[in-house]
Write a protein that holds these residues in place. Structure first.
Motif, mmCIF file in Angstrom:
data_model
loop_
_atom_site.group_PDB
_atom_site.id
_atom_site.type_symbol
_atom_site.label_atom_id
_atom_site.label_comp_id
_atom_site.label_asym_id
_atom_site.label_seq_id
_atom_site.Cartn_x
_atom_site.Cartn_y
_atom_site.Cartn_z
ATOM 1 N N TYR A 682 0.796 -1.233 0.000
ATOM 2 C CA TYR A 682 0.000 0.000 0.000
ATOM 3 C C TYR A 682 0.830 1.285 0.000
ATOM 4 C CZ TYR A 682 -3.546 -3.397 1.064
ATOM 5 O OH TYR A 682 -4.366 -4.491 0.989
ATOM 6 N N GLU A 683 1.826 1.325 0.851
ATOM 7 C CA GLU A 683 2.529 2.594 1.048
ATOM 8 C C GLU A 683 3.661 2.735 0.041
ATOM 9 O OE1 GLU A 683 3.788 3.049 5.180
ATOM 10 O OE2 GLU A 683 2.338 1.513 5.701
ATOM 11 N N TYR A 701 -0.845 8.704 0.237
ATOM 12 C CA TYR A 701 0.092 7.837 0.960
ATOM 13 C C TYR A 701 -0.786 6.899 1.782
ATOM 14 C CZ TYR A 701 4.010 5.917 3.357
ATOM 15 O OH TYR A 701 4.940 5.023 3.820
ATOM 16 N N LEU A 702 -0.832 5.641 1.386
ATOM 17 C CA LEU A 702 -1.900 4.748 1.834
ATOM 18 C C LEU A 702 -1.455 3.881 3.012
ATOM 19 C CD1 LEU A 702 -3.092 3.573 -1.704
ATOM 20 C CD2 LEU A 702 -3.891 5.543 -0.378
ATOM 21 N N LEU A 703 -1.793 4.314 4.217
ATOM 22 C CA LEU A 703 -1.604 3.430 5.356
ATOM 23 C C LEU A 703 -2.676 2.343 5.293
ATOM 24 C CD1 LEU A 703 -1.024 5.874 8.360
ATOM 25 C CD2 LEU A 703 0.659 4.841 6.858
ATOM 26 N N PRO A 704 -2.298 1.092 5.577
ATOM 27 C CA PRO A 704 -3.336 0.063 5.573
ATOM 28 C C PRO A 704 -4.358 0.293 6.693
ATOM 29 C CG PRO A 704 -1.219 -0.834 6.306
ATOM 30 C CD PRO A 704 -0.962 0.567 5.852
ATOM 31 N N THR A 705 -5.608 -0.026 6.409
ATOM 32 C CA THR A 705 -6.651 0.036 7.433
ATOM 33 C C THR A 705 -6.911 -1.375 7.946
ATOM 34 O OG1 THR A 705 -8.639 -0.428 6.125
ATOM 35 C CG2 THR A 705 -7.742 1.804 5.967
ATOM 36 N N ARG B 186 -8.004 1.229 -3.844
ATOM 37 C CA ARG B 186 -6.770 0.724 -3.233
ATOM 38 C C ARG B 186 -7.039 0.183 -1.834
ATOM 39 N NH1 ARG B 186 -1.647 1.834 -4.800
ATOM 40 N NH2 ARG B 186 -1.223 0.112 -3.394
ATOM 41 N N ARG B 187 -7.826 0.933 -1.074
ATOM 42 C CA ARG B 187 -8.167 0.488 0.270
ATOM 43 C C ARG B 187 -9.670 0.616 0.436
ATOM 44 N NH1 ARG B 187 -4.972 4.787 3.749
ATOM 45 N NH2 ARG B 187 -6.196 5.989 2.273
ATOM 46 N N ILE C 129 -14.353 -0.286 11.260
ATOM 47 C CA ILE C 129 -13.269 0.550 11.806
ATOM 48 C C ILE C 129 -12.279 0.986 10.732
ATOM 49 C CG2 ILE C 129 -13.464 -0.445 14.123
ATOM 50 C CD1 ILE C 129 -10.978 -2.109 13.546
ATOM 51 N N SER C 130 -12.621 0.722 9.463
ATOM 52 C CA SER C 130 -11.650 1.047 8.414
ATOM 53 C C SER C 130 -11.545 2.549 8.158
ATOM 54 C CB SER C 130 -11.981 0.303 7.114
ATOM 55 O OG SER C 130 -13.214 0.750 6.594
ATOM 56 N N ASN C 132 -10.711 4.567 10.458
ATOM 57 C CA ASN C 132 -9.778 5.066 11.472
ATOM 58 C C ASN C 132 -8.425 4.401 11.240
ATOM 59 O OD1 ASN C 132 -12.595 5.247 12.791
ATOM 60 N ND2 ASN C 132 -11.326 6.483 14.138
ATOM 61 N N LEU C 133 -7.385 5.208 11.265
ATOM 62 C CA LEU C 133 -6.037 4.674 11.055
ATOM 63 C C LEU C 133 -5.302 4.522 12.376
ATOM 64 C CD1 LEU C 133 -4.917 6.801 7.964
ATOM 65 C CD2 LEU C 133 -5.773 4.447 7.971
ATOM 66 N N ARG C 135 -1.290 3.176 13.673
ATOM 67 C CA ARG C 135 0.023 2.826 13.153
ATOM 68 C C ARG C 135 0.756 1.844 14.062
ATOM 69 N NH1 ARG C 135 2.206 2.271 8.290
ATOM 70 N NH2 ARG C 135 4.156 3.405 7.946
ATOM 71 N N TYR C 139 -4.068 -3.395 14.154
ATOM 72 C CA TYR C 139 -5.526 -3.498 14.323
ATOM 73 C C TYR C 139 -5.981 -4.772 15.033
ATOM 74 C CZ TYR C 139 -5.300 0.231 10.860
ATOM 75 O OH TYR C 139 -4.988 1.387 10.191
#
Lengths: 778, 287, 157
Positions: A682-683, A701-705, B186-187, C129-130, C132-133, C135, C139
């Motif tokens: 993704y990123e 900039y794609l952080l995974p969810t 993409r997501r 919950i997708s 909300n991110l 890091r 998850y």
């Protein structure tokens, strides 16, 4: 293997998934991140940054901005000229100077700070930025690090008089006299170009600093979102040329770091200088766009790996030629560690070359496992090698991986490998997957035209890394007058659960309740020096310091109690905050009674009994690094319509020694793996040919969810480390280190029916489509 | 990342809103879910924002003259869960859950998304696929523009600077209809890289009505007329959906961007059209 | 400057704001409620999620002037005195947070999600919950926490 697993006999808290001390304030919204801390009268800062990658400043006029409403100051390089002293981090050494906070004659990357506005609030500060007149004469930027070394027309640091874009170039160095012969005589030699994309730390909280200059005392008070309050203080003592004691750096809660907050950047320097200039408080909270563009980038390196294999699948030699992009101003260029290239393998001959090149992009910073490319390169190359010679990559690994029983093993680079379980974690992970079963399932799936693949990655992680400035950690542990315990540590937690895990160690070592231990950290005025939280060093170093200091404190407690009980110290035990004579529990005193005597009636103690209930220890492990290790395996399916890869299983078998808190251990692994998966699938931080960043928001900039992340299954082995009293090993970075190659290899295996070998990332749907199309299958 | 200053009006009638828009460099604030980020990054700035959220008549879903009429300020989450929409405009009901995340749909409006006219967005495409009519009010009265004439370019529509969209009317298809939305993002919750929306109405084994619209393939959502003409009037059993899907993308020249090449969008877009058609026909068969 | 009257966590408040001030900034700076965090300010990360008139929304994508008359709940209003809300307890029990910066947004989103989806499947949870991110956690602890909270809330009702 059972003889190597410590059962937590006598331990009440270590080894248990106790709930975190940090959580209550954080789930109720009462955390105190840097932006949550209100200092009356604080001014707010915003930076004017270059939107050009390389250019000369031909006009910079801030006069209108200085007159804008609410503005207290507008600064350019001239205002800070000769206002600061030495600018280097101890860990990086004196040669790597943090550049002046604001661009002087030219800009060298998009995001390069040019001017600083200080105003009543951030809205007004950003208004004033728009009034600054800036003109730039644009030069051709150096963007692609693969060609930068040969570009003598465009030199990133021509302004420093440098002749080329090469920061470091180390020619090929064989680490075995017969390396060439080994390659020449091998049954198979497979060369693989491994190319890892640029992806970044991206903590949810960006950087931030509140700096207050106290003119009367000549003191600087800094609250920062940092991984190291002490190194921040020491940096600014040199920078401002004032004694360390006149600087206080604190952090309360820190919203993630992953390496990005280990070092002082130019922006923090500018804010500290501005605070001194306004003789007050200046606050800067980095916004997301700044964080993405200008907060230190990572990865973006490549290597040509050659693997020599004998007919019996023994790997006889390996070489790596490595090139890395360090950007324009790298806060931490993260030098290749060639001794990690052979990892957990029995590879008797090795050679390497390395180069680091400057480009007109954001500078490199350490990111969770800054030595991960050593694993990425090797593990992707091993899969590619196995494919090329027609064997299963697991078979090739099994033949060459070290097992616990043959240790110690000295690697080609003279690293002594001990107390690790590479083959054993591979076996555990394979069993968790049912590898043979999966291969049968894959065969059936392929017959239906489905693209199913499995990837493996095995690594060792050099936790509590062997950098001289990181060799020690301090702890002071004290029984207070109430009988409660405070542990002062040199750490700066930014999500690692340090308040919890260190309290577990202290509680067990002293014999008190977990709830009775408070951990204080991230305050230079009260805690012992610590070089920073990073490099997977806390469990070993802070854990060792906490345990040793508590042991020393325990002796003091026992000495006083022995006097009170008229017993020999050797006959005493401590449990539940009560010191009693072994076998005679009725003969006891409580810790509170000991404290009461020590604090209020010390005159009753004999002269040779110390009334201090406090102990300080600087702990140094017996050996560096403390190795931990793991195997990652994942299963990926690629959709034949959209070419989207989906991870169906993700398995980690890890060995971080004795676990302090299994819940925390697993949490660290989950998070690290997510960052590796993110980086592959993704990123991807992208610049165009002019050096303009294209992925400057969370839309791009794609952080995974959660919807992209697989459920991760974890198996544990607990091989005790002897570098530290608790038997611990670090593990914070491993998840990120192992996952990149694992996912890449799984995608490669999924595409094997097309004859595609994947050695380059990222691997989004479009990247996979292009690979398949180039192979003539889409 | 803070917006530049602006004046703020919150009229309570359409007439007041149009009046407020006639001054300054004014801009309608609908749900704000696309506009506010642009303002925060100072990519957009206005002298005045005219917030329509306090005009009650602009919200709600009703069944009017063979259409589902949705007030422009109806929140996407409300439309998503409204039985009138589910029954009368099932394609829209299927498209709505793909719009961002539920927190976005709680604020974002149906009209706001359509006027924002992002070429990768679901709601403009649904409007185009269903031959919706967009009702626009201005100082000189109300005009009605078919969706086919509404989308002029990327984030550019037939709405004038001093006009507001008041409602969108989605024609109700008859019995025997089936609809499907297929998109590649993409997501989860992202704008589509490429997507397709299809509707078919089947009478006695023959396709009586069809619609194919694609998004993420150009500066505006696209109707695939040639492909539709291969469907309408044909017997369902004899259809070569792969050929229809190829026809859908035959004249497209999708752009390359950060997330996908034009070639990817064409190839995957065709596959998504085929998937969506198959699903729509399947649904129509069971309707 | 506009005067805005709103209810925040059950308390009536009047604040003065410029039209351009986001609701998130107003809560943090004018109401001293810093539990609502800003991690992107462009509506993607969900860290600033709050409840406005009973709905989960991004408070960075709303101006404070728009909240005139609104009933707002932030993370600080979720616990009942010292008694944590089941979602808060579940995040703690299941290690649903590490650095904790995204946590208030997650907790608010999950609380609202479970009101409409009281017995979610794993896929529904990950979908729910997708927006909300996070890091730190990958998850996994958060997904477990949502399950645990759902079970506890269902047991209560």
């Amino acid at each position: 293997m059972s003889n190597r697993i410590i059962s937590p006999v006598g331990a009440r808290f270590v080894g248990q998934s106790v709930q975190r001390k940090e959580d209550r304030r954080l789930v109720t919204g009462h955390g105190q991140y840097v932006d949550d801390i209100k200092v009356p009268g604080a001014l707010h800062a915003a930076f004017l940054r270059s939107d050009v990658a390389r250019g000369r400043i031909t006009k910079l006029d801030v006069s209108a901005a200085r007159e804008a409403p609410g503005v207290h100051g507008v600064y350019t390089w001239q205002d800070f000229h000769e206002q600061f002293g030495e600018a280097y981090h101890v860990m990086m050494g004196e040669a790597l100077v943090v550049p002046p906070p604001l661009a002087i004659m030219d800009v060298r990357h998009v995001g390069d700070p040019i001017a600083l506005v200080v105003a009543d609030d951030r809205y007004l500060a950003e208004d004033a930025l728009e009034l600054i007149e800036l003109e730039l004469e644009v030069d051709q930027a150096v963007v692609d690090y693969r060609t930068a070394a040969d570009d003598s027309d465009n030199v990133v640091h021509a302004g420093w008089g440098l002749p080329s874009n090469v920061m470091v170039a180390m020619p090929f160095m064989p680490l075995a006299p017969d390396l060439d012969e080994a390659f020449a005589s091998a049954a198979h030699v497979v060369e693989t170009l491994v190319d890892q994309n640029r992806y970044n730390c991206v903590p949810m909280e960006g950087r931030g600093i509140v700096a207050t200059w106290n003119q009367g005392r000549g003191e600087m008070d800094i609250i920062a979102s940092t991984q190291s309050v002490h190194e921040t203080r020491n940096f600014f003592a040199r920078y401002l040329d004032i004694p360390e004691g006149n600087i206080r750096v604190t952090a309360r809660d820190v919203g993630g770091g992953f390496g990005q907050k280990m070092f002082v950047f130019r922006e923090e320097c500018a804010i500290v200088l501005a605070a001194r200039a306004v003789r007050g408080t200046v606050k800067w909270i980095e916004d997301r766009r700044e964080n993405l563009i200008a907060s230190g980038h990572s990865r973006n390196e490549s290597g040509t790996v050659r693997v020599a294999v004998a007919d019996d699948l023994t790997i006889t030699a390996m070489s790596v030629d490595h090139v890395a992009d360090v950007g324009a101003y790298p806060p931490c260029p993260a030098v290749l560690d060639p001794t990690l290239l052979t990892g957990p393998y029995r590879i008797p001959r090795m050679g390497f070359s390395m180069s680091m090149v400057w480009t007109n992009t954001m500078g490199k910073v350490a990111y969770r496992g800054p030595w991960m490319f050593e694993t990425t390169a090797r593990e992707i190359a091993i899969d590619a090698t196995a494919r090329a010679i027609g064997v299963d990559p697991v078979e090739l690994r099994r033949k060459n991986l070290l097992s616990f029983d043959e240790l110690p093993y000295t690697s080609a680079a003279q690293r002594e490998m001990v107390e690790i379980t590479p083959l054993e974690t591979l076996d555990q992970a394979l069993e968790m997957l049912d590898y043979e079963g999966f291969r049968r399932e894959q065969e059936a799936a392929r017959a239906e035209g489905r693209l199913l693949g499995v990837g493996v990655s095995v690594y060792v992680e050099p936790t509590s890394m062997d950098a001289p400035s990181l060799h020690t950690e301090g702890a002071t542990v004290r029984v207070e007058a109430s009988g409660k315990v405070v542990a002062y540590l040199g750490t700066t937690s930014h999500g690692q659960s340090i308040e919890t895990t260190m309290a577990q160690i202290v509680a067990d070592t002293l014999g008190v309740a977990y709830d009775d231990v408070i951990v204080v950290q991230a305050d230079t005025q009260s805690t012992p020096y610590g070089p920073g939280t990073g490099g997977s060093r806390t469990a070993v170093l802070a854990g060792g310091a906490a345990q040793r200091a508590t042991e020393s404190l325990r002796e003091k407690v026992v000495a006083i109690a022995a006097h009170m009980l008229e017993a020999s110290g050797d006959d005493l035990e401590i449990a539940d905050s009560t010191i009693s004579v072994k076998g005679t529990p009725s003969k006891s005193v409580t810790l509170f009674e000991v404290a009461k005597l020590a604090y209020r009636q010390a005159h009753t103690l004999p002269a040779d009994v110390d009334s201090s209930l406090e102990a300080t220890v600087r702990f140094r492990p017996t050996r560096f690094p403390t190795w931990s290790n793991a195997t990652h395996i994942c299963v990926v399916e690629i959709d034949r319509v959209t070419w989207r890869p989906t991870i169906l299983r993700y398995i980690v078998s890890e060995d971080c020694g004795r676990m302090i808190n299994p819940m925390v251990v697993e949490g660290q692994i989950f998070g690290g793996v997510a960052q590796g998966i993110g980086g592959v699938l993704y990123e991807n931080f992208v610049y165009d040919n002019e050096g303009t960043p294209l992925t400057t928001t969370f839309m791009d900039y794609l952080l995974p969810t959660a919807a992209e992340m697989p459920h991760i299954e974890i198996g544990h082995l607990e091989t005790v480390s002897t570098t530290n009293p608790g038997g611990f090993k670090g593990l914070g970075e491993g998840g990120a280190i192992g996952s990149h190659a694992c996912v890449t290899n799984a995608v490669s295996d999924a595409l094997a029916p097309f004859g595609i070998v994947v050695t380059k990332t990222p691997l989004g749907p479009n990247d996979i489509f292009e690979l398949v199309r180039a192979a003539g299958h889409a | 990342m803070k917006p530049a200053p602006f004046e703020y009006s919150a009229p309570t009638t359409v007439a007041e809103a149009i009046e407020a828009l006639s001054h300054d460099d004014a801009k309608v604030l609908a749900g704000g879910q696309s506009l506010i980020p642009l303002m925060a990054m100072r990519l957009s700035r206005f002298d005045r924002l005219v917030d329509l959220r306090r005009i009650p008549e602009l919200s709600g879903c009703t069944r009017v003259n063979g259409t589902v009429r949705i007030g422009a300020m109806t929140r996407q989450a409300d439309a998503e869960h409204d039985p009138i929409v589910a029954e009368g405009a099932p394609l829209l009901a299927k498209a709505l859950p793909n719009v961002g995340h539920y927190q976005i749909r709680n604020q974002g409006t149906v009209g706001g998304s359509i006027v924002h006219a992002d070429p990768s967005a679901e709601l403009p495409t649904a409007a185009l696929a269903l031959d919706a009519t967009i009702e626009i009010a201005g100082a000189s009265g109300v005009r009605r523009v078919p969706a086919s004439e509404f989308f002029l370019g990327t984030m550019e529509t037939a709405v004038g600077d001093h006009e507001i969209v008041t409602a969108i009317e989605f024609p109700v298809w008859g019995p025997g209809s089936g609809f499907a939305v297929e998109e590649m993002a993409r997501r989860h919750g992202d704008f589509a890289v490429v997507g397709a929306m299809c509707g078919v109405r089947i009478e006695g084994g023959t396709v009586a009505q069809s619609a194919i619209a694609m998004f993420g393939v150009g500066s505006v959502p696209v109707r695939c007329g040639a492909a539709e003409s291969m469907l309408t009037g044909s017997t369902v059993d004899g259809l070569d959906l792969g050929a229809v899907a190829q026809a859908a993308v035959a004249d497209l020249d999708p752009p390359d961007d950060l997330h996908a090449s034009g070639a990817y969008r064409r190839a995957v877009g065709a596959a998504l059209v085929e998937r969506a058609l198959r699903a729509a026909i399947e649904e129509a068969g069971h309707a | 400057m506009h005067e805005v009257a709103l209810t925040v966590n059950g308390t009536n408040m009047r604040i003065e704001v410029e039209p351009r001030m986001t609701l998130a900034d107003a809560l943090r700076d004018r109401c001293d409620l810093t539990g609502t965090h800003l991690a992107c300010e462009h509506g993607v990360c969900g860290s600033c999620t709050i409840s406005v008139d009973g709905r989960a929304v991004r408070s960075c994508l709303m101006f404070a002037v728009q909240a005139d008359g609104a009933d707002v709940m932030t993370i600080e209003g979720l616990a009942n005195g010292e008694e944590l809300h089941p979602v808060q307890k579940a995040f703690q029990a299941e290690h649903g947070l590490q650095c904790g910066f995204c946590t208030p947004g997650f907790v608010m989103s999950v609380t609202k999600f479970l009101e409409t989806t009281p017995d979610p499947t794993d896929d529904q949870i990950r979908d729910g919950i997708s927006g909300n991110l996070c890091r730190c956690t990958g998850y996994q602890g958060i997904v477990r926490a949502v399950k645990r909270a759902a079970a506890e809330l269902n047991g209560q009702s």
